[in-house]
Design a protein around this motif. Structure first.
Motif, short mmCIF file in Angstrom:
data_model
loop_
_atom_site.label_atom_id
_atom_site.label_comp_id
_atom_site.label_asym_id
_atom_site.label_seq_id
_atom_site.Cartn_x
_atom_site.Cartn_y
_atom_site.Cartn_z
N ILE A 1 45.50 2.48 29.53
CA ILE A 1 46.17 2.00 29.04
C ILE A 1 47.29 1.60 28.17
O ILE A 1 48.37 2.67 28.92
CB ILE A 1 45.45 1.72 27.58
N ARG A 2 48.22 0.64 27.75
CA ARG A 2 50.07 0.91 27.36
C ARG A 2 49.21 0.97 26.07
O ARG A 2 48.45 0.50 25.28
CB ARG A 2 50.43 -0.64 27.74
N PHE A 3 49.93 2.50 25.80
CA PHE A 3 49.60 3.04 23.88
C PHE A 3 50.55 2.22 22.89
O PHE A 3 51.87 1.74 22.99
CB PHE A 3 50.08 4.45 23.81
N GLY B 1 42.32 -2.87 29.40
CA GLY B 1 42.50 -1.89 30.64
C GLY B 1 43.52 -2.08 31.50
O GLY B 1 43.53 -3.85 32.06
N LEU B 2 44.35 -1.61 32.56
CA LEU B 2 45.24 -1.71 33.32
C LEU B 2 44.52 -1.37 34.59
O LEU B 2 44.90 -2.12 36.19
CB LEU B 2 46.23 -0.66 32.89
N PHE C 1 46.38 12.38 36.22
CA PHE C 1 45.82 12.18 34.95
C PHE C 1 47.16 12.20 33.51
O PHE C 1 47.13 10.93 33.25
CB PHE C 1 44.85 13.03 34.99
N SER C 2 47.74 13.82 33.37
CA SER C 2 48.76 13.67 32.19
C SER C 2 49.59 12.37 32.04
O SER C 2 50.29 12.71 31.07
CB SER C 2 49.71 14.56 32.14
N VAL C 3 49.76 11.66 33.07
CA VAL C 3 51.09 11.14 32.83
C VAL C 3 50.41 8.80 32.16
O VAL C 3 51.31 8.59 31.61
CB VAL C 3 51.84 10.43 33.90
N TYR C 4 49.26 9.00 32.31
CA TYR C 4 48.54 7.91 31.87
C TYR C 4 47.72 8.28 30.69
O TYR C 4 47.55 8.83 29.94
CB TYR C 4 47.58 7.84 32.34
N SER C 5 48.40 6.96 29.14
CA SER C 5 47.69 6.59 28.61
C SER C 5 46.15 6.07 28.71
O SER C 5 46.04 5.12 29.09
CB SER C 5 48.92 5.32 27.19
#
Length: 121
Positions: free
Chosen positions: A98-100, A107-108, A29-33
């Motif tokens: 998302i792409r921040f 949404g991706l 989870f931590s790698v995702y925006s």
């Protein structure tokens, strides 16, 4: 890949508050925006708030100053604190990867069931 489950919605009066949660599983989870989106009946889904993997935030003009997005990477959860709610905030709220910083968030991943927020007196 990530599975997301939204919760915390409900019926509130104008001026009230709600705290939504988006719990993630099956991913790093931590790698995702992450972002929050909402869709009112008969309208297109719109972006509401975003948080980067590093904790930077961005908000739609319609909620700026009223909503706060945050994340807890240990709990793998994204939150949306909604204060001073207005009837126009009524919608189903969704979270997604998302792409921040794009300025045009989408949404991706796949969309979940969302959580209903109804603001009415």
């Amino acid at each position: 890949q990530v599975q997301l489950v939204e919760s915390g919605g409900g019926l509130v009066q104008p001026g009230g508050s709600l705290r939504l949660s988006c719990a993630a599983s099956g991913s790093i989870f931590s790698v995702y925006s992450m972002g929050w989106f909402r869709q009112a009946p008969g309208k297109q889904r719109e972006w509401v708030a975003a948080v980067s993997s590093g904790g930077s935030t961005d908000y739609a003009d319609s909620v700026k100053g009223r909503f706060t997005i945050s994340r807890d990477n240990v709990k793998k959860t994204v939150y949306l604190q909604m204060n001073n709610l207005k009837p126009e905030d009524t919608a189903v709220y969704y979270c997604n990867r998302i792409r921040f910083g794009s300025g045009a968030y989408d949404g991706l991943g796949s969309w979940g069931q969302g959580t209903q927020v109804t603001v009415s007196s």
